[in-house]
Each structure stands twice: as structure tokens, then as C-alpha cells.
Write an enzyme that holds these catalytic residues in place. Structure first.
Site, short mmCIF file in Angstrom:
data_model
loop_
_atom_site.label_atom_id
_atom_site.label_comp_id
_atom_site.label_asym_id
_atom_site.label_seq_id
_atom_site.Cartn_x
_atom_site.Cartn_y
_atom_site.Cartn_z
N ASP A 1 -18.00 43.03 63.36
CA ASP A 1 -17.55 42.22 62.22
C ASP A 1 -17.91 40.76 62.50
O ASP A 1 -17.57 40.23 63.57
CB ASP A 1 -16.04 42.36 62.02
N HIS B 1 -18.63 43.04 54.09
CA HIS B 1 -17.26 42.80 54.56
C HIS B 1 -16.52 41.90 53.57
O HIS B 1 -15.54 41.27 53.92
CB HIS B 1 -17.31 42.15 55.95
N HIS C 1 -13.52 37.33 52.31
CA HIS C 1 -12.56 37.91 53.25
C HIS C 1 -11.12 37.89 52.73
O HIS C 1 -10.17 37.55 53.45
CB HIS C 1 -12.62 37.17 54.59
N HIS D 1 -15.87 42.18 67.54
CA HIS D 1 -16.12 40.93 66.83
C HIS D 1 -17.10 40.09 67.64
O HIS D 1 -16.93 39.93 68.85
CB HIS D 1 -14.81 40.17 66.61
#
Length: 272
Positions: free
Chosen positions: A77, A128, A132, A226
Site C-alpha cells: 500500500d 486504493h 483515502h 507499506h
């Protein structure tokens, strides 16, 4: 890159089925779920529980592969760049390990050259969301705006027409999000291996990341990391080497989808 053509008839069937079943005002659509699971241990797969398993299966969402194959899937991510993604890309290239990078709109805007390298190196770009947000609390139109705004920006940057895989920010979702996402052509991908690694300025050391990955590794693992964490960049070469030593192969999310059915619902495509 391979496996990048959309299977038109399959997508059409899937979208029609999703549209028929979609009811934006259903009670099940309003429930908010925060992704969580019983962690994998000693090679035994992680478990989300019967309730979430049934919900995900209904909408074709995936968080792990089959438990009888030593296969793992790397996903990252990326909300913003912290200087470690290129090191991760170097490792993946050296190890010939495919990965999916779930990006936000901010990342597309702030690190365009790294995004181009991801695509050039043969990796998959996942959606994604653009900003966010908590997607489960958005209206259907706002959800569509998040996906479309991201895809439009990515198309202008890389030529990719439409992302296939979506990961809800912070793992927050509901049935409404899964249904609408399906109708818009997205496959929801969660994860079965993760650890606390998203704090930008916190160092726990490469051993912390390596041990967390090895302890949770299991057949069919969908691994979430991440890229902001230096620990991950430093641990990744050793982790991949040890996983391979244990007999694991690293495959793409396209391969994961094919494990769940005899054909891909949709495969990422790019313009000629």
C-alpha cells in the site's frame, strides 16, 4: 507484461449479476466492517471467520489463496513516498517476484516516475481510492468518483485504462461497497498477512519486519506491507530468500484470482 487483456464476456456476466443483486438501501449494505482476522501461525492460514468469509465469497472478494500450495502474493500500500519504494522495486526485480502496488491519488501526483517504473517492471497497479476516505460511509456516487478519479489520473500517467483490483482504505468496507465495486468492474483484495508498519517515522528494525513476515507466512498468503517503512525495504530481500528456501513461489494477483475460478473476472489492460 502478461495476462493484461480483459475477458469481455466474463466481465459482462459478472457486472450484470452484480447489478441484479445490488440494493443500495439493504440493511446488509449499511453495516461497516473493519478487516481483521486470526493471524496465521506455524504455516496454518489466517482466518477471517465464517461471517466475513461468506460475505466476501458472495462478492468475489479475496484475502488468501488455497492452503495446499506454497504460493505467496506480495502487495504493497502506497499513500505517499518515503524514499524506500525504489529499493523494494530493486529487490523485486532481482528476485523476479511480481507484486501489486495499491496506490492513492496523492501517490500518483507526488511520485509519477516511480509509478511508471512499477508498470515498466511488470507489476500491477491496484486502486486504493483517490483520497483515502472511509469508503463504506460514502454515497454510491462518491464511491464511483473515488475509483474513477484515480483511474483517470493513472490512465494519463501510464496508459492503463482501468484498474482491476481495489483495496479499501484501512480495510473498512461493507456489502454496499463490495456490490458497487463489482458493478464498476473491481475485484476487492484484502490480506492474510500484515503487521504494524505504517508509521512513517517509527523504526523497529529489519528483524522486526522479517520475523513478522516469517511467523505469519502460510500457503496462499496475501501479504500486505507499506512502502513507507524502511524496515520493510531492508527485510524484504532476506524474507523472499527464506520463503523460497522453504519452497514458496511468488505469483501475481491474476494467479490468485485464477485459483478461485477457472477464468479471471477481469485483467488489467493498457492502451496500445
Amino acid at each position: 507484461m502478461w495476462k493484461q487483456h480483459i475477458v469481455g464476456a466474463v466481465i459482462a456476466t459478472f457486472i450484470i449479476a452484480a447489478a441484479i443483486s445490488f440494493n443500495p438501501f439493504s440493511a446488509s449494505g449499511s453495516d461497516e466492517h473493519h478487516w481483521g482476522l486470526k493471524r496465521a501461525k506455524n504455516g496454518e492460514p489466517a482466518e477471517a471467520g465464517a461471517q466475513l468469509d461468506q460475505l466476501l465469497e458472495k462478492y468475489g472478494a479475496i484475502y488468501k489463496g488455497k492452503p495446499d500450495k506454497k504460493v505467496a502474493y506480495l502487495t504493497f500500500d502506497n499513500g505517499y513516498e518515503n524514499g524506500f519504494t525504489e529499493s523494494i522495486l530493486d529487490t523485486l526485480k532481482k528476485e523476479k517476484a511480481p507484486a501489486t502496488f495499491f496506490l492513492t491519488g496523492h501517490y500518483l501526483e507526488s511520485a509519477p516516475e516511480i509509478v511508471k517504473r512499477m508498470v515498466k517492471d511488470g507489476h500491477t497497479i491496484g486502486n486504493h481510492s483517490y483520497g483515502h476516505p472511509n469508503m463504506a460511509r460514502l454515497t454510491p456516487d462518491a464511491m464511483r468518483t473515488e475509483w474513477k478519479k484515480f483511474d483517470d489520473k493513472l490512465r494519463g500517467l501510464t496508459g492503463i485504462k482501468h484498474t482491476t483490483y481495489f483495496r479499501p482504505p484501512e480495510g473498512i468496507f461493507n456489502a454496499k461497497l463490495l456490490e458497487i465495486g463489482n458493478a464498476e468492474g473491481y475485484r476487492h483484495i484484502f490480506w492474510s498477512v500484515a503487521f504494524k508498519d505504517w508509521e512513517r517515522d517509527v523504526r523497529r528494525g529489519a528483524d522486526y519486519a522479517y520475523n513478522a513476515l516469517i511467523e505469519q507466512l502460510h500457503p496462499g498468503a496475501v501479504i500486505l506491507m507499506h512502502t513507507v517503512a524502511q524496515d520493510n525495504a531492508e527485510a524484504l530481500p532476506r524474507f523472499i530468500a527464506e520463503a523460497k528456501k522453504q519452497g514458496y513461489t511468488f505469483l501475481s494477483l491474476d494467479d490468485l484470482v485464477l485459483e478461485h475460478e477457472d477464468f479471471p473476472v477481469a485483467l488489467q489492460s493498457s492502451t496500445p
